[in-house]
Design a protein around this motif. Structure first.
Motif, mmCIF file in Angstrom:
data_model
loop_
_atom_site.group_PDB
_atom_site.id
_atom_site.type_symbol
_atom_site.label_atom_id
_atom_site.label_comp_id
_atom_site.label_asym_id
_atom_site.label_seq_id
_atom_site.Cartn_x
_atom_site.Cartn_y
_atom_site.Cartn_z
ATOM 1 N N ARG A 1 67.234 -20.150 71.684
ATOM 2 C CA ARG A 1 65.979 -20.842 71.412
ATOM 3 C C ARG A 1 65.923 -21.392 69.979
ATOM 4 N NH1 ARG A 1 65.364 -17.244 75.331
ATOM 5 N NH2 ARG A 1 63.884 -17.661 76.998
ATOM 6 N N ASN A 2 67.088 -21.491 69.354
ATOM 7 C CA ASN A 2 67.204 -22.019 67.987
ATOM 8 C C ASN A 2 66.390 -21.229 66.969
ATOM 9 O OD1 ASN A 2 69.024 -24.143 68.632
ATOM 10 N ND2 ASN A 2 67.303 -25.275 69.506
ATOM 11 N N THR B 1 66.774 -18.453 64.169
ATOM 12 C CA THR B 1 67.787 -17.789 63.361
ATOM 13 C C THR B 1 67.249 -16.424 62.937
ATOM 14 O OG1 THR B 1 68.578 -19.912 62.544
ATOM 15 C CG2 THR B 1 69.214 -17.944 61.290
#
Length: 136
Positions: A79-80, A82
């Motif tokens: 889901r991007n 980090t």
């Protein structure tokens, strides 16, 4: 107050208490450094004594076994989002550069994760942490 974002920390449940507290502390510092806008104003008591600022929104702490922790990491990356990571190898290091080297030495699939932390939109965190229980 309803926040648009959530902060979630996921910690492996089989750690010793001191390790859990250590992991939570380090991981939340990663959130603070990546999202300075989540830091509130400094505190001051009625006597005028000043205190440091804190993260200004709730931090939800979940417990997980190793497979669930790895699944949460995969969901975050898909889901991007980090995350901050803490691996078991980092317990044996004595400084920040050694911590980074301990992570760099292992491929993602082989990381011996003990915790991750992330901040994202509420619904995204809910999907990443789906099925996890609050740490007890």
């Amino acid at each position: 107050m309803q926040f648009d974002t959530k902060i979630a920390v996921v910690i492996r449940t089989d750690l010793q208490t001191w390790q859990k507290l250590n992991v939570a502390s380090f991981l939340t510092s990663g959130i603070a450094s990546a999202f300075p806008e989540c830091i509130g104003e400094p505190y001051e008591d009625a006597s005028g004594t000043k205190y440091l600022s804190l993260i200004g929104q709730p931090i939800l702490i979940y417990g997980a076994d190793s497979p669930a922790l790895s699944r949460a990491l995969d969901r975050a990356l898909a889901r991007n989002v980090t995350p901050a990571v803490y691996t078991e190898d980092m317990f044996a290091t004595t400084h920040d550069a050694a911590n980074r080297e301990a992570v760099r030495a292992v491929s993602r699939a082989d990381l011996n994760l003990v915790g991750i932390a992330m901040r994202a939109e509420r619904k995204v965190i809910d999907k990443i942490c789906d099925g996890l229980k609050f740490h007890s």
